[in-house]
Enzyme design. Structure first.
Site, PDB file in Angstrom:
ATOM      1  N   HIS A 149       0.807  -1.231   0.000  1.00 46.19           N
ATOM      2  CA  HIS A 149       0.000   0.000   0.000  1.00 46.19           C
ATOM      3  C   HIS A 149       0.834   1.271   0.000  1.00 46.19           C
ATOM      4  CE1 HIS A 149      -3.896  -1.969   0.939  1.00 46.19           C
ATOM      5  NE2 HIS A 149      -3.133  -2.837   1.585  1.00 46.19           N
TER       6      HIS A 149
ATOM      7  N   LYS B 256      -8.850  13.310   4.788  1.00 48.55           N
ATOM      8  CA  LYS B 256      -7.914  12.178   4.736  1.00 48.55           C
ATOM      9  C   LYS B 256      -6.895  12.370   5.851  1.00 48.55           C
ATOM     10  CE  LYS B 256      -7.010  13.379   0.403  1.00 48.55           C
ATOM     11  NZ  LYS B 256      -7.028  12.199  -0.429  1.00 48.55           N
ATOM     12  N   ARG B 257      -6.067  11.351   6.105  1.00 46.91           N
ATOM     13  CA  ARG B 257      -5.002  11.529   7.073  1.00 46.91           C
ATOM     14  C   ARG B 257      -4.136  12.720   6.668  1.00 46.91           C
ATOM     15  NH1 ARG B 257      -4.234   7.747  11.435  1.00 46.91           N
ATOM     16  NH2 ARG B 257      -2.266   8.824  11.734  1.00 46.91           N
TER      17      ARG B 257
ATOM     18  N   LYS C  42       0.261  14.234   1.029  1.00 46.85           N
ATOM     19  CA  LYS C  42      -1.121  14.491   0.625  1.00 46.85           C
ATOM     20  C   LYS C  42      -1.369  15.985   0.403  1.00 46.85           C
ATOM     21  CE  LYS C  42      -2.822  10.397   3.135  1.00 46.85           C
ATOM     22  NZ  LYS C  42      -3.448   9.517   2.133  1.00 46.85           N
TER      23      LYS C  42
ATOM     24  N   THR D 273      -8.915   6.002  -1.925  1.00 49.46           N
ATOM     25  CA  THR D 273     -10.244   5.395  -2.076  1.00 49.46           C
ATOM     26  C   THR D 273     -11.310   6.463  -1.840  1.00 49.46           C
ATOM     27  OG1 THR D 273      -9.991   4.651   0.202  1.00 49.46           O
ATOM     28  CG2 THR D 273      -9.696   2.988  -1.521  1.00 49.46           C
TER      29      THR D 273
ATOM     30  N   LYS E 207     -15.037   7.494  -3.702  1.00 45.08           N
ATOM     31  CA  LYS E 207     -16.313   7.799  -3.024  1.00 45.08           C
ATOM     32  C   LYS E 207     -16.870   9.134  -3.524  1.00 45.08           C
ATOM     33  CE  LYS E 207     -14.441   5.303   0.853  1.00 45.08           C
ATOM     34  NZ  LYS E 207     -13.571   5.431   2.043  1.00 45.08           N
TER      35      LYS E 207
HETATM   36  C1  F58 Z   1      -3.252   3.642   2.146  1.00 46.25           C
HETATM   37  N1  F58 Z   1      -2.293   3.316   3.165  1.00 46.25           N
HETATM   38  C2  F58 Z   1      -2.636   4.383   0.976  1.00 46.25           C
HETATM   39  N2  F58 Z   1      -1.660   3.040   5.363  1.00 46.25           N
HETATM   40  O1  F58 Z   1      -1.968   5.537   1.447  1.00 46.25           O
HETATM   41  C3  F58 Z   1      -3.734   4.775   0.007  1.00 46.25           C
HETATM   42  O2  F58 Z   1      -3.206   5.376  -1.121  1.00 46.25           O
HETATM   43  C4  F58 Z   1      -4.509   3.528  -0.398  1.00 46.25           C
HETATM   44  O3  F58 Z   1      -5.648   3.883  -1.139  1.00 46.25           O
HETATM   45  C5  F58 Z   1      -4.968   2.761   0.820  1.00 46.25           C
HETATM   46  O4  F58 Z   1      -3.872   2.455   1.668  1.00 46.25           O
HETATM   47  C6  F58 Z   1      -5.642   1.456   0.450  1.00 46.25           C
HETATM   48  O5  F58 Z   1      -4.875   0.749  -0.456  1.00 46.25           O
HETATM   49  C7  F58 Z   1      -2.633   3.375   4.469  1.00 46.25           C
HETATM   50  O6  F58 Z   1      -3.759   3.669   4.818  1.00 46.25           O
HETATM   51  C8  F58 Z   1      -1.761   3.119   6.708  1.00 46.25           C
HETATM   52  O7  F58 Z   1      -2.733   3.582   7.283  1.00 46.25           O
HETATM   53  C9  F58 Z   1      -0.592   2.602   7.515  1.00 46.25           C
HETATM   54  C10 F58 Z   1      -1.079   1.720   8.648  1.00 46.25           C
HETATM   55  C11 F58 Z   1       0.067   1.248   9.528  1.00 46.25           C
HETATM   56  C12 F58 Z   1       0.886   2.383  10.041  1.00 46.25           C
HETATM   57  C13 F58 Z   1       1.363   3.274   8.904  1.00 46.25           C
HETATM   58  C14 F58 Z   1       0.207   3.770   8.043  1.00 46.25           C
END
Ligand code: F58
Length: 794
Positions: free
Chosen positions: A351, A530-531, A536, A638, A642
């Site tokens: 990811h 978003k985060r 971003k 994602t 939406k």
């Molecule tokens: C996200 N990653 C990607 N990671 O940033 C986003 O582009 C993608 O659409 C999504 O995954 C699904 O494929 C993401 O959310 C985290 O939250 C990690 C979790 C563990 C700690 C570091 C961040």
């Protein structure tokens, strides 16, 4: 079965209120009503659940196991009601007791067992797996505290513990009989061929099951979450000596393992606990999977034909070595054969390509906690090197264990989450491994479940669509293309526009009531949720907002298109730069919103505590979707899907799934700006690229200048020098270099929005052409290309 004699929902609610919760309607509080309704709905889900389980056993079908440290499921009651098509019945049943449906739904806590996109994707996938009827389990951790609650004090993010289990939770079934021992530490013994791990410490993982129902209740799978328990929960000897704290210590210690979700891995503390959590999840899941497999099939060599295990990122990557340990050390299967069985069973989703986010563990910590696994990793590494003599990169480098390399080698398929991301995987972090195994990397572009992200969250739009083309779209989202002819009908397009406007009015009213923030629903609702992360680029958005404000001030009587900039999102507690960006947005909002010269044209709101529930409110009301990451950095996104589905055109870069969204909805219905991933890499080589960009764009220079001089932080003018310094210096994420083109795209948005009919057309094309972004399509892709799994409903 219950279906034959299902009591009315009203009767079920009353029965549960009375007999499950011991309340009569007169004395029941809102939570009692919510629980009674949830139980009434849950009863109906359980029927589908049993049926699905029986059918899976009877057919001997292959099962899919989705291992994920995160499942960002949010609230579940509405999901159940919508999927069982009980909305009207639930509303009228509650009305009979003078209870408001929405009030009851709103009483449910939002289960935030995830950080962001990765966790939410896992939740969408579970729902799609059930809708499709693919036998599957999700495995995760039952965190007592999900992602922290965010509030703002003086504009700064403050984190408080989250307590989703503080209120009663209706959806899980505790399984005290399903427990496994998970060990840590200790030592390894060798007796001839026999290798044994003797852990020093053990905890128990106890299962809690949540049924996940699919569309129309035709199928339900299980989300099994593990909770930490002590093997000997209570030390009676200590208690008898009067040491009550010591007596309770074993239980407290074991429970810490499932106590909190990690809010990201940017902090050093708790690294060890995080690794323990990863092994806890994976060890418990594998024992459970093998027990089920053993009961039904027995011969472990057949594992890959009956079991597909998906690793959601590298967090459960220890599954490779652990499966080998069980097959080889415990069941006596030769090492190389164990390795092949494990690899043919496992697959891995990547990811992120951000180097700092690629998981690696110090070998000292790893070897201390998992002494046998580190040996097995070395053996895997050697075996891989022997089989591929040209290989140069090891999974053990710089005293680190590289989880991405390990996951790649131990998976028969490795997938990226958008077309661009998958291609970049091949040319960047996994270049060597890709060249050695050119068939291993495949793409599965992400998707979102249309049940939650359109049918449930946007009833007005869902209603218009169903009235126009029937309800076929709900589990066959590409049917939305049948809306295209309607877009040419001015009457229909008016109704489409009115749906959006009504949604905006509803959101405005809520913002007024909940946050005292009053806004004109005719403004453009421009949304970035978003985060918080530098890649971003929420700071690009606020810079443009500030520049726009200054321009309006220069000429307050011009014909400006009124705009509301909406932000929401959490920053990792240890990510100080991201927290500064939040504070800057809040500080700028305070000044700009109070400016009588401009505030009918421009307002800013940063809504606190972003979560799934808030997203469900915001997405249907958005006019414009901000997807402005530095190209090459956002794996997919994602939220972008939406918004497009709910009729908000994107202003965005060619990054992640934006590329495919633009291809589907049409370039004319997408506001593109910025450098491509390739141009980004070239631009970074240009000396002083940020200063050059600033020198070339007086608007950007002025916006930076007002921040630097403390216009938004007069009591502390240097408050944002860290941000301005970063942008004027390294500017790794190329905010300055993309600013001018972003500005241009935003002015095109202003012009386009003036033509309300033209805008509605653009929005409607986004809806009609977003059908491909259903997570049903994504899951079918995984079933075919990765899992070799079949639907039992087709
Ligand atoms: C996200 N990653 C990607 N990671 O940033 C986003 O582009 C993608 O659409 C999504 O995954 C699904 O494929 C993401 O959310 C985290 O939250 C990690 C979790 C563990 C700690 C570091 C961040």
């Amino acid at each position: 079965m219950l279906q034959l004699s299902t009591p009315s929902l009203r009767d079920s609610i009353l029965r549960h209120l009375t007999y499950s919760f011991g309340k009569d309607p007169e004395h029941a509080i809102l939570e009692d009503w919510r629980m009674a309704l949830s139980y009434a709905v849950r009863d109906r889900i359980v029927d589908a659940w049993f049926k699905a389980t029986h059918q899976t056993y009877e057919t001997g079908a292959k099962r899919v196991y989705y291992l994920s440290m995160e499942f960002l499921i949010g609230r579940l009651l509405e999901d159940g009601i919508v999927n069982l098509e009980l909305v009207e019945e639930a509303k009228s049943a509650l009305a009979e007791f003078s209870k408001d449906y929405n009030d009851v739904l709103a009483d449910e806590p939002d289960a935030a067992l995830g950080n962001g996109g990765l966790g939410r994707l896992a939740a969408c996938f579970l729902e799609s797996l059930s809708t499709i009827g693919c036998p599957a389990h999700g495995y995760g951790i039952r965190y007592e505290h999900g992602l922290f609650r965010q509030s703002f004090v003086g504009g700064r993010q403050v984190e408080q513990p989250e307590l989703w289990l503080g209120q009663r939770h209706a959806w899980e079934f505790e399984r005290p009989e399903v427990r496994y021992r998970i060990g840590f530490g200790g030592h390894v013994t060798n007796h001839g061929e026999t290798v044994r791990w003797h852990p020093a410490e053990e905890v128990e993982a106890e299962a809690f099951d949540t049924p996940v129902v699919g569309w129309k209740g035709r199928w339900a799978n299980t989300l099994r979450l593990w909770s930490g328990r002590a093997i000997h929960p209570f030390d009676l000897a200590a208690f008898n000596h009067g040491d009550y704290a010591a007596a309770a210590a074993p239980e407290a210690l074991a429970r810490t393992i499932s106590r909190v979700l990690y809010p990201d891995d940017t902090t050093e503390q708790g690294k060890e606990l995080r690794l323990k959590q990863e092994y806890f999840l994976t060890g418990a899941a594998l024992r459970d999977i093998l027990r089920r497999f053993n009961n039904q099939f027995g011969d472990l060599r057949k594992l890959p034909s009956k079991v597909a295990i998906q690793l959601n990122d590298t967090h459960p990557a220890i599954a490779g070595p652990e499966l080998i340990r069980i097959l080889h050390d415990e069941r006596g299967i030769p090492f190389d054969e164990s390795m092949d069985i494990a690899r043919n069973t496992l697959s891995y989703t990547n990811h992120t390509l951000l180097p700092e986010a690629l998981e690696s563990w110090g070998e000292a910590l790893f070897g201390r906690l998992l002494p046998r696994h580190i040996q097995i990793i070395d053996q895997i590494d050697n075996e891989h090197a022997n089989r591929n003599p040209s290989r140069t990169q090891s999974m053990r480098a710089d005293h680190q264990v590289k989880m991405g390399q390990l996951s790649f080698v131990m998976a028969h398929k490795v997938n990226g989450v958008s077309a661009l991301h998958t291609e970049l995987m091949k040319t960047t972090v996994f270049e060597e491994l890709h060249n050695l195994h050119p068939d291993r990397i495949v793409n599965q572009t992400n998707g979102v479940t249309p049940r939650r992200w359109l049918l449930a969250c946007n009833p007005r739009l869902a209603g218009l669509i169903t009235e126009s083309i029937g309800e076929v779209w709900v589990d066959d989202l590409e049917q939305l293309e049948k809306l295209e002819p309607y877009i040419e009908d001015a009457g229909w397009l008016d109704r489409y526009g009115k749906v959006k406007r009504d949604n905006k009015v509803e959101l405005s009213n809520w913002m007024g009531q909940a946050h005292g923030f009053h806004v004109d629903p005719d403004m453009i609702f421009d949304v970035q949720i978003k985060r918080l992360h530098e890649y971003k680029r929420q700071h690009l958005n606020i810079l443009e907002t500030i520049a726009h404000w200054l321009e309006i001030r220069d000429n307050p009587d011009a014909d400006w298109t009124p705009r509301l900039k909406l932000f929401a999102g959490k920053a990792a507690p240890g990510y100080f730069f991201a927290k500064d960006i939040i504070r800057l947005i809040n500080d700028a909002a305070a000044v700009i919103n109070a400016d009588p010269l401009t505030n009918k044209y421009l307002k800013i709101a940063f809504l606190p505590n972003y979560n799934v529930t808030l997203a469900e409110r915001l997405v249907p009301a958005a006019d414009l979707s901000e997807q402005i990451s530095t190209a090459g950095k956002e794996a997919s996104g994602t939220g972008n899907m939406k918004f497009a589905l709910n009729g908000a055109p994107t202003v965005g870069t060619l990054d992640g799934a934006n590329v495919e969204i633009r291809d589907h909805v049409g370039a004319e219905n997408f506001f593109l700006f910025g450098m491509t991933a390739e141009e980004v890499m070239e631009r970074r080589m240009v000396e002083s690229h940020a200063q050059k960009a600033i020198a070339a764009d007086p608007r950007l220079a002025r916006a930076l200048e007002v921040i630097r001089e403390g216009r938004f932080s007069p009591a502390e003018p240097e408050r944002y020098h860290n941000i301005t310094g970063n942008l004027e210096g390294a500017d790794y994420f190329l905010v300055c270099s993309d600013f001018s083109d972003y500005w241009r795209a935003q002015r095109e948005v202003d012009a386009a929005f003036k033509d309300q009919q033209g805008w509605a057309r653009m929005a409607a094309f986004n809806t009609a052409r977003s059908g491909w972004f259903s997570s049903d399509r994504t899951i079918r892709g995984y079933m075919k290309d990765i899992w070799d799994a079949k639907s039992l409903l087709d």
